[in-house]
Structures are given as structure tokens and as C-alpha cells.
Design an enzyme around this catalytic site. Sequence first.
Site, PDB file in Angstrom:
ATOM      1  N   GLY A   1       6.963   3.840   5.198  1.00  0.00           N
ATOM      2  CA  GLY A   1       5.978   4.193   4.083  1.00  0.00           C
ATOM      3  C   GLY A   1       5.826   5.634   4.530  1.00  0.00           C
ATOM      4  O   GLY A   1       6.241   6.210   5.449  1.00  0.00           O
TER       5      GLY A   1
ATOM      6  N   VAL B   1       6.692  13.030   4.013  1.00  0.00           N
ATOM      7  CA  VAL B   1       7.826  13.677   4.940  1.00  0.00           C
ATOM      8  C   VAL B   1       6.633  14.128   6.225  1.00  0.00           C
ATOM      9  O   VAL B   1       5.484  14.354   6.216  1.00  0.00           O
ATOM     10  CB  VAL B   1       8.165  15.159   4.121  1.00  0.00           C
ATOM     11  CG1 VAL B   1       6.859  16.197   3.772  1.00  0.00           C
ATOM     12  CG2 VAL B   1       9.017  15.962   4.912  1.00  0.00           C
ATOM     13  N   THR B   2       7.399  14.272   7.271  1.00  0.00           N
ATOM     14  CA  THR B   2       6.581  14.759   8.467  1.00  0.00           C
ATOM     15  C   THR B   2       8.029  15.408   9.461  1.00  0.00           C
ATOM     16  O   THR B   2       8.941  15.296   9.018  1.00  0.00           O
ATOM     17  CB  THR B   2       6.032  13.668   9.050  1.00  0.00           C
ATOM     18  OG1 THR B   2       4.865  14.164  10.027  1.00  0.00           O
ATOM     19  CG2 THR B   2       6.928  12.574   9.954  1.00  0.00           C
ATOM     20  N   TYR B   3       7.338  15.906  10.470  1.00  0.00           N
ATOM     21  CA  TYR B   3       8.072  16.513  11.356  1.00  0.00           C
ATOM     22  C   TYR B   3       7.930  15.926  12.620  1.00  0.00           C
ATOM     23  O   TYR B   3       6.708  15.537  13.038  1.00  0.00           O
ATOM     24  CB  TYR B   3       7.784  18.203  11.344  1.00  0.00           C
ATOM     25  CG  TYR B   3       8.139  18.999  12.418  1.00  0.00           C
ATOM     26  CD1 TYR B   3       9.426  19.374  13.049  1.00  0.00           C
ATOM     27  CD2 TYR B   3       7.196  18.980  13.537  1.00  0.00           C
ATOM     28  CE1 TYR B   3       9.727  19.981  14.222  1.00  0.00           C
ATOM     29  CE2 TYR B   3       7.546  19.549  14.930  1.00  0.00           C
ATOM     30  CZ  TYR B   3       8.902  20.228  15.124  1.00  0.00           C
ATOM     31  OH  TYR B   3       9.279  20.547  16.241  1.00  0.00           O
TER      32      TYR B   3
ATOM     33  N   ILE C   1       0.951   8.807  10.508  1.00  0.00           N
ATOM     34  CA  ILE C   1       1.450   7.372  10.693  1.00  0.00           C
ATOM     35  C   ILE C   1       2.317   6.740   9.570  1.00  0.00           C
ATOM     36  O   ILE C   1       1.941   7.261   8.368  1.00  0.00           O
ATOM     37  CB  ILE C   1       0.079   6.556  10.810  1.00  0.00           C
ATOM     38  CG1 ILE C   1      -0.768   6.786  11.867  1.00  0.00           C
ATOM     39  CG2 ILE C   1       0.400   5.004  10.602  1.00  0.00           C
ATOM     40  CD1 ILE C   1      -2.015   5.858  12.107  1.00  0.00           C
ATOM     41  N   GLY C   2       3.260   6.256   9.868  1.00  0.00           N
ATOM     42  CA  GLY C   2       4.184   5.600   9.092  1.00  0.00           C
ATOM     43  C   GLY C   2       4.786   4.346   9.577  1.00  0.00           C
ATOM     44  O   GLY C   2       5.491   4.509  10.635  1.00  0.00           O
TER      45      GLY C   2
ATOM     46  N   PHE D   1       3.604   6.157  14.967  1.00  0.00           N
ATOM     47  CA  PHE D   1       2.722   7.206  14.879  1.00  0.00           C
ATOM     48  C   PHE D   1       3.437   8.344  15.627  1.00  0.00           C
ATOM     49  O   PHE D   1       4.351   8.095  16.457  1.00  0.00           O
ATOM     50  CB  PHE D   1       1.293   6.948  15.437  1.00  0.00           C
ATOM     51  CG  PHE D   1       1.506   6.665  16.966  1.00  0.00           C
ATOM     52  CD1 PHE D   1       1.301   7.584  17.916  1.00  0.00           C
ATOM     53  CD2 PHE D   1       1.407   5.176  17.439  1.00  0.00           C
ATOM     54  CE1 PHE D   1       1.563   7.356  19.199  1.00  0.00           C
ATOM     55  CE2 PHE D   1       1.340   4.933  18.712  1.00  0.00           C
ATOM     56  CZ  PHE D   1       1.351   6.039  19.820  1.00  0.00           C
TER      57      PHE D   1
ATOM     58  N   CYS E   1       2.691  14.799   4.836  1.00  0.00           N
ATOM     59  CA  CYS E   1       2.395  13.778   4.217  1.00  0.00           C
ATOM     60  C   CYS E   1       2.100  13.776   2.582  1.00  0.00           C
ATOM     61  O   CYS E   1       1.174  13.118   2.058  1.00  0.00           O
ATOM     62  CB  CYS E   1       1.231  13.371   4.733  1.00  0.00           C
ATOM     63  SG  CYS E   1       1.393  13.253   6.641  1.00  0.00           S
TER      64      CYS E   1
END
Lengths: 507, 235
Positions: free
Chosen positions: B75, B78-80, B142-143, B155, B172
Site C-alpha cells: 500500500g 511513492v517513497t525513496y 510505512i507501507g 517501514f 506518500c
Amino acid sequence: MSNEIVMPKLSDTMEEGKILRWLKHPGDAVHHGDALAEVETDKADMVMEAFDEGVLAEIRLKEGETAKVGTVIAILRPAGAGAEASAPNGGGSVEPKPAEVVSAETKEPEEATAIPSSGPRLAPIRAAGAARKRRGAEANGENRPPRSTPRAIGRSEAADEEPAEPAKGTIAGKVEPPPPEFHPALSAVRSAGPTAIPAPPARDLTVATPVSDVPAPSGEAGKLRASPLARRAAEEAGIDIAHIRGSGPDGRITKRDVDNFIREQQLFKFRRLIAPREGMPGTREELSKMRKTIAHRMAQSKREIPHFYVTVEVDMEEAVKLKRSLEATELFEEDITYNDIIVKATALALSRYTRMNASYEDDGIVIYPHINIGMAVAVEDGLIVPVIHECEHLTLPEIARAAHRLVNKAAHGGFTSEDLSGATFTISNMGMLNVEHFAAVIVPPQAGILAVSAIKDRPVVRNGQLAIGKTMMMTVACDHRIIDGVVGARFLNEVKRFLENPASLLV
Amino acid sequence: MDPARILRVAWMGVVDYAAALELQNALVAARTRDAVGDILLLLEHPHVYTLGRGADERFITRPTPEIPIHRVSRGGQVTYHGPGQLVGYPIIRLEGVERDVLRYLRKLEAAIIASLGRLGIEAARRAGMTGVWVGPRKIASIGVGIRRWTTLHGFALNVATDLAYFDAIVPCGIAGCQMTSIAREGRPDATVIDVAKLAAGAFAEEFGYSATEIVAADRLWSLLESAGGGCEARK
């Protein structure tokens, strides 16, 4: 009589969920345990699993859309007349199901997993109490479904093992035809579950036993020369049994052969996955053989050899120019590296300061007949020292060629014992690691080691003027039993002189 | 809870994103068939942008050719990930009352908040915005994915992350979301390994494990080997 599939309640506090992806489409046959859709709530993504049989008739909530918990999101229609979804183990359509589900997971590990969709017939997801009761009943041997039969096993294509005991986990929920009140996803509530001990070997045997008890379908087995157990294990792991060499009588493939094959594959895969690493604080790890050798020899060196160190700064301006002009003119077939230039300069200096190319031995000095220069090369968790032999006879391009050959072997394996032995002097080059300066530990029984640092832009004085030059720090460690400071300093200055006048290296 | 719940913790060092994903999938498969116990993978990734399944690629506003982009089945948006960031992937099976997706997310947050507390950094949740925050700044993302009630993904806690990499994305999916790190919040001395230790302890406590066992990364394969082949008896 069609079944409604509703947005599952994945949490006490969940109000709505979003369909990220439908994994089944209208018209698709749906088996119990199949992955239906990926559902997102907040920052979690779950795969919704079917627990009814049938054909997906209609999708009511499109991908990317959100609906409240309990909303009908799809309709499942029974596949045909006799395909009663909850038919117990007798029905032919039921038996292969576990295999299909499991194989779906293997092929698409990211997708195929399971939360059950809350169908109208079934208890809500939170009915853990019911599941626990259910588990209790199983433990008592009531309602215990039959173990997987050879036929079901034969259909399995997956690496996942079917659990021996139906209560083992969620997969068991699929092996077992669920009674109406029974929620498959909850069958995994088993207190022994999380004790985190790797699979005891007994489990495998338990799984295996019922199979081996059954006579093999004779014709088939004879052709492939594999035990039914082996065949099953290979099929489960998705391995073509033809790739496995049998160790049994007449090359018969045994389960053990399959296990070994799988183990080797996994070993290979995981060695690759866990490349460079650092130890977790608070742990103890046994040293590898290479690490042990390094530990013992380096400790021996520092115990027995009284080291002293001499450092010089080398102006590399000319060497840089030489390297560039060699690149530009392609005078030599081999690319000449700084390391090659340094090896050549060192070899020339060693031929003039022979005590640096020697060993202390029983109150004597053994001067070596040849100049064999070892180059410390880092490998995973250790280092090796490939050797360029008889450097006194080698020109710069010949040294480059020899070094190139060794580098290739380091990358692809294939060192001979000669490649790694017989060094009379060692160079440790950490230039590529961007270090200012360091000193190295002598490799016994050698008399010295040259530590080479990075070439950097530094202030230099040329003709009384301050300028920016490219310089490099070099430190030699010497065995004080046979070398004194003067010799060490002269030797090092000789190396420096060659590097600062590199035309001499081309001769 | 079972008194003998043990959490295995593996410090993996720097692991390529795709390799870590492969490892997670293998562990999840082993975990769901009960061949291994609960495991917390702790690691760092080389530079990478990842998109959740439902994420919009437009949230990577300034794609950099050198930094790979992965779309993954978790879920979130986008993240880095990159050097200086502690990434935690719990591969654990949720049991009983723990079979609650949002409860799991909240407990992950609690574990991270507790770890930060031990560094003297006061962090908190923000309603409706999963993750861990220091004031208005986000310090941990968190995803998660859940497969047969076994968890994967997890995380990413910024320890000394170069936050400039977040500038190229809308973290996010929250426009104007400001990222921070442990270094920026007053503890530049903390290393990723220090924080990994704290996080492992806090996670075990939050999730009620009676003990943690540190597993050398190269022992993981042998766990999986016994899970896959069942040939342990002969070794």
C-alpha cells in the site's frame, strides 16, 4: 444461486477499502483459495482470496475505486450443476484445488495470497473464536479431513509444500473443504505457530509418509527412474526431474537427490542475495577459512616482525600525464593502470635495494633470486594476494598484461596455486578507496609492504611557487630485523624517483 | 500469547531492492507454510524510488535516470530509499486479534516512536496520515503487504538520509510533505546500525515477543533451505 463477494473487513476500524487490482476477470473460473483482488486500506495492501467455487460473473467495483466494508464488489455464479462449492473431499473438482492455489502463489509470489472475501454464507473475518473452536476439534481428531492423496499431489506444481496436518496453516484451510461456519483464513490460529523454530525434519517425513505408502503408478515411474517421493518433491519445487542426476540403483532419482538439488539452488541464490554485509552487533560469527588464515598470519606478522614505517609524498603529475598519453596514443595493447606503473617502479627499486626483496631467517638474510610482487586484492570478507612473477624481466605493458590476467581470474575464479604464491614483496593499493594515507602489515616471511594511497589534488611547491598538484602518499613497512631506516627511506625515495620521472619506466 | 514467541532479527547490510524483494517473497512463502518463524529483516537500500500498487507515477515529479523505480505490491504512494535510511521488513504472521490490518500499522508506528524516544526524539502519529512524524515533518514511512496474514514490506526510517532525494517526489502522495531524519532532529551521531538495534528491540516489545534471536544474514538461506528441501535431518 449466485454468491455476493463483499468488501472484506480487514480491521476492526476499517471503514472502506480500495480495489487496487482485480486478479480475476468476469468469466474466469474461481476456485476456493484463488487470489481474487488486491485490496488497499490505508498503507496496507492485501490479497483477497476466494473461498467459494464458481465463475466470476460480474465485477461491481472497478480498480481504483473505493467502497465501504460490506459493499458487494463482485458476483460469483456457481460453475455448473454438480459443482457444489463446499462439497467434501469426494468431489473430483475439489481435490486439485490446493495444488492450483499453491502454484498460483509460486508463479506470482507478490500477488497470490490470501485474505478471504466475506461471502454471505460465512462468518465475519473476526470470528477468531470460531476458528479456535474449530482448531480444538481438529486436534481431537474430529472432522479430520483425509491427508493429501497422491493424485492431488501429482497435480501440484508448486514449491509450497502442502502441510501434513490440516491445522497447520492457511493452506490447510484449502486442503480441507470448509464446513459452512468455518473460515479458512482463520484455521491458522494455532498456538504452536510462531515459536520460530525452523521446520523440524520430522515434518517433511510426516508429509512424505502417506505418499510413499501408496504404490507408485508403475509404468510412469519406471520410465523416469524416480521414486514417487522424489517425483512429488520435484513437482512441488517446480523442477523438471530430468535435470536431476539420480544416485540410487541404476541412476534412480531419490527424494534425497531432489532435496540436494533444491538445496544447492537455494544456496546459490542466497549467497547472491546477501552479498556485502556487516555483522549485527551482539552476534558471534565463526570465521571463514580465509578470514582465519588472515587472522593468524597478520597476528604472526605483528608478533614476530618489528615493523617500522616510512612515508613519502609523490608528485604524480608526470605519471598522470604518462598514463594519459599512453591512453591517447594507444602505444600498448593493454591499458596501463596506475597500479601497473607503481608495480613497475617498485620492481625497479627492489632490483637496486635487494634487502627489501628478502626474508629474515634464523639470524640470516635470504635474498630472493626473483622479484615477485604480490598485490593485495579485496574479495568478499577477505583478501587474496595474486602474484606477478619475475617482475625484474617484465616491461610495463607486460606487467599490465599479467595484472589484467590476474584481475580477470579474481573476477571469474580460476587462480592456480602459482598465481597466489611465491610473492617476495607486496603492494597494497587503496587508491580507489580514497584514503589519504595508511600503513600495511607485512606478509610473512617478506621484508616489506608498500601501502599506496589515493592520488589527490594537493598544494605543491614548484620552482618556489605554490601550485596545485596531483600527489600520492606512499608508506613502506619494513622488517627492522634486516632493514634499517636508512635503507627503507632510500628504497622508498627510489620508488618515488621512478614515479616522478616515469619515462624511465618505459625502458 | 505463546510464552515462547521468538523474533529472529537479521541485519542484512546494504541490499539491492530487487534482491530484498526476492528474499521477502521467499521468506513469506516459507512463513505461510510454517517452515520458518517470524523474522525482522533490517537493511539499507541503494538509491531507489518505489511506488505502491495504487500509486500515481506523477508523484515522481523529477525522475532521475540513475535512480531505478520499482512498482511494488504494497500500500502507499511513492517513497525513496537510500543510504542512511533504516529499512525494516517484518515477515511475521499475524494471529488472533492481531489479524487486523490497521492495528498492525498502528503497532509499527508505535515501535518506531518508541525507538525514536530512546534517542530523545519525540515523535508521534498523525491522524489519517500513516507514518511517524516529528511535529509536521515525516521521519518514517510505512507501507505493508499482507499475504495469508503474513506481513511483508514495512517501514523506512530516515537516520542520516540525504533528504534532497525526497525533493524529486511527492512523498506518500502528500503535497508539501516535509521529510526529516534522526540526524536533522538532533542526533547526527546515530548510525543506521545503532537505530537498527533500537528498532529491533522496540519492535519485539511492541509485538510481544519473549525473545529476539539475532541471525547472521548468511544463515537465512539455511533456514529457507530447511524450509524448502526438508533435508535438515541428514546434515
